[in-house]
Motif scaffolding. Sequence first.
Motif, mmCIF file in Angstrom:
data_model
loop_
_atom_site.group_PDB
_atom_site.id
_atom_site.type_symbol
_atom_site.label_atom_id
_atom_site.label_comp_id
_atom_site.label_asym_id
_atom_site.label_seq_id
_atom_site.Cartn_x
_atom_site.Cartn_y
_atom_site.Cartn_z
ATOM 1 N N LEU A 1 16.234 -41.813 7.007
ATOM 2 C CA LEU A 1 15.645 -42.935 7.309
ATOM 3 C C LEU A 1 16.542 -44.248 7.123
ATOM 4 O O LEU A 1 16.460 -45.028 7.966
ATOM 5 C CB LEU A 1 14.217 -43.396 6.625
ATOM 6 C CG LEU A 1 13.049 -42.283 7.290
ATOM 7 C CD1 LEU A 1 12.106 -42.470 6.202
ATOM 8 C CD2 LEU A 1 12.598 -42.822 8.575
ATOM 9 N N PHE A 2 17.196 -44.128 6.012
ATOM 10 C CA PHE A 2 18.133 -45.126 5.339
ATOM 11 C C PHE A 2 19.166 -45.141 6.627
ATOM 12 O O PHE A 2 19.748 -46.294 6.970
ATOM 13 C CB PHE A 2 18.495 -45.181 4.123
ATOM 14 C CG PHE A 2 19.498 -46.280 3.538
ATOM 15 C CD1 PHE A 2 19.135 -47.440 3.234
ATOM 16 C CD2 PHE A 2 20.758 -45.966 3.723
ATOM 17 C CE1 PHE A 2 19.838 -48.448 2.704
ATOM 18 C CE2 PHE A 2 21.775 -46.827 3.475
ATOM 19 C CZ PHE A 2 21.343 -48.051 2.674
ATOM 20 N N ALA A 3 19.859 -43.977 6.793
ATOM 21 C CA ALA A 3 20.798 -43.955 7.700
ATOM 22 C C ALA A 3 20.565 -44.388 8.842
ATOM 23 O O ALA A 3 21.118 -45.140 9.706
ATOM 24 C CB ALA A 3 21.468 -42.361 7.726
ATOM 25 N N TYR A 4 19.391 -44.201 9.418
ATOM 26 C CA TYR A 4 18.730 -44.552 10.788
ATOM 27 C C TYR A 4 18.630 -46.054 10.847
ATOM 28 O O TYR A 4 19.261 -46.569 12.024
ATOM 29 C CB TYR A 4 17.550 -43.888 11.189
ATOM 30 C CG TYR A 4 16.849 -44.380 12.617
ATOM 31 C CD1 TYR A 4 17.137 -43.806 13.592
ATOM 32 C CD2 TYR A 4 16.099 -45.408 12.443
ATOM 33 C CE1 TYR A 4 16.597 -44.363 14.924
ATOM 34 C CE2 TYR A 4 15.538 -45.846 13.998
ATOM 35 C CZ TYR A 4 15.928 -45.287 14.914
ATOM 36 O OH TYR A 4 15.439 -45.632 15.938
ATOM 37 N N ALA A 5 18.078 -46.605 9.922
ATOM 38 C CA ALA A 5 17.786 -48.290 10.088
ATOM 39 C C ALA A 5 19.363 -48.873 9.901
ATOM 40 O O ALA A 5 19.409 -49.809 10.586
ATOM 41 C CB ALA A 5 17.233 -48.744 8.703
ATOM 42 N N LEU B 1 25.306 -40.710 23.055
ATOM 43 C CA LEU B 1 25.871 -39.716 22.632
ATOM 44 C C LEU B 1 26.182 -39.475 21.041
ATOM 45 O O LEU B 1 26.152 -38.603 20.237
ATOM 46 C CB LEU B 1 27.086 -39.485 23.204
ATOM 47 C CG LEU B 1 28.121 -38.273 22.998
ATOM 48 C CD1 LEU B 1 27.441 -36.817 23.201
ATOM 49 C CD2 LEU B 1 29.381 -38.462 23.890
ATOM 50 N N VAL B 2 26.882 -40.761 20.493
ATOM 51 C CA VAL B 2 27.166 -40.933 19.326
ATOM 52 C C VAL B 2 26.048 -40.717 18.267
ATOM 53 O O VAL B 2 26.055 -40.184 17.177
ATOM 54 C CB VAL B 2 27.645 -42.332 18.957
ATOM 55 C CG1 VAL B 2 27.898 -42.726 17.662
ATOM 56 C CG2 VAL B 2 29.109 -42.568 19.732
ATOM 57 N N LEU B 3 24.678 -41.193 18.511
ATOM 58 C CA LEU B 3 23.583 -41.414 17.638
ATOM 59 C C LEU B 3 23.127 -39.883 17.786
ATOM 60 O O LEU B 3 22.762 -39.346 16.747
ATOM 61 C CB LEU B 3 22.512 -42.539 18.149
ATOM 62 C CG LEU B 3 22.910 -43.847 17.758
ATOM 63 C CD1 LEU B 3 21.883 -44.641 18.337
ATOM 64 C CD2 LEU B 3 22.917 -44.147 16.254
ATOM 65 N N LEU B 4 23.103 -39.263 18.789
ATOM 66 C CA LEU B 4 22.564 -37.662 18.845
ATOM 67 C C LEU B 4 23.526 -36.900 18.038
ATOM 68 O O LEU B 4 22.871 -36.205 17.356
ATOM 69 C CB LEU B 4 22.768 -36.926 20.368
ATOM 70 C CG LEU B 4 21.276 -37.773 21.318
ATOM 71 C CD1 LEU B 4 21.752 -37.183 22.763
ATOM 72 C CD2 LEU B 4 20.180 -37.161 20.584
ATOM 73 N N VAL B 5 24.849 -37.090 18.301
ATOM 74 C CA VAL B 5 25.546 -36.314 17.403
ATOM 75 C C VAL B 5 25.552 -36.534 15.773
ATOM 76 O O VAL B 5 25.296 -35.491 15.067
ATOM 77 C CB VAL B 5 27.180 -36.499 17.883
ATOM 78 C CG1 VAL B 5 28.184 -35.806 16.631
ATOM 79 C CG2 VAL B 5 27.377 -36.045 19.032
ATOM 80 N N LEU B 6 25.308 -37.740 15.450
ATOM 81 C CA LEU B 6 25.409 -38.247 14.188
ATOM 82 C C LEU B 6 24.026 -37.654 13.760
ATOM 83 O O LEU B 6 24.005 -36.835 12.427
ATOM 84 C CB LEU B 6 25.227 -39.669 13.984
ATOM 85 C CG LEU B 6 25.264 -40.221 12.484
ATOM 86 C CD1 LEU B 6 26.247 -39.366 11.615
ATOM 87 C CD2 LEU B 6 25.074 -41.556 12.571
#
Length: 313
Positions: free
Chosen positions: A91-95, A52-57
């Motif tokens: 991409l940076f945020a994802y990593a 949920l956190v990653l989906l919202v972000l």
Amino acid sequence: MIFDASAFRSVLLVDARGVRAAHRGGSMAAEANHEVRSAPPRWLRPIGIRLLVLLVLFAMIDGAFAWLNVLAAKNPITGLASGVATAAAALFAYAKVTGWLEQRATPEVALRSLRPQLIRGVAIGAGLFTVTMLLIIICNGYRAGWGSVGDMFATLGLMTGIATCEELLFRGVLFRIVEERAGTVIAVVASSLLFGGLHLINPSATVWGAVAIAIQGGLLSAACFVLTRKLWLPIGFHLGWNFAESGIFGTTVSGSQSTVGGLLHGMTRGPAIISGGEFGPEASIFAVLVGGVAALVMLRIAHKRGKFIDPTW
């Protein structure tokens, strides 16, 4: 495959803070120089909360960057620069965020595989869409005049940002985390259906168009990820398909009104089942057949190579 940014303008902000700890050794200097990697709070660790956190972000990132890229695409220079910059930032945020939250490295975005897989993905996406358009042209479902080289480069930037952010959201977050618990088959179906369904928010969307996107876009992007276990191939495929659709052939992408045109100024005509109608060529039966067959072939290869993951329940 593109959905409008306006649907994400009122999304709840999630702020997660980690706790930093230090090694305690025999001296004050050792204590200051040796720190344990910060870990997320315990309440963020369950798979459902993490999803949920990653989906919202990343939905917020996708929506904000899409809005910015659409504005920047009014000029080819700013459009190209904005697309590349937002893709790199996402991409940076994802990593960083995924690595911190899951306490792991993120090999799915490892730079060593970026170039070959991205190039291969772009070639696959552009090639499959070109085959789709040739079939539509044979059936007299498309006509075109010259467009603009500037618009083509602006579209390249726009689609670079969109393809990257959407693949991080749907394959990097949704597919990957669902697969952890439910296995590959359910993750493929769930992520594809949601990917297609979200395109219903576009101005010229249709139910058939959403189904078509789920098959030719959702299935094929998921297959790219399963086969390589990297995000570069699905990002490249998504970029190549969208760029060919708007940046080369100048047609509507997924019923959206946010594209800027391309090298050709194209229009579909005739029966919607052939041309795709107002939704664009992605709603053509040819796009569904071409993309669907390619997805099944790739999934079959991935299964033979032992890339599928079984459910853990």
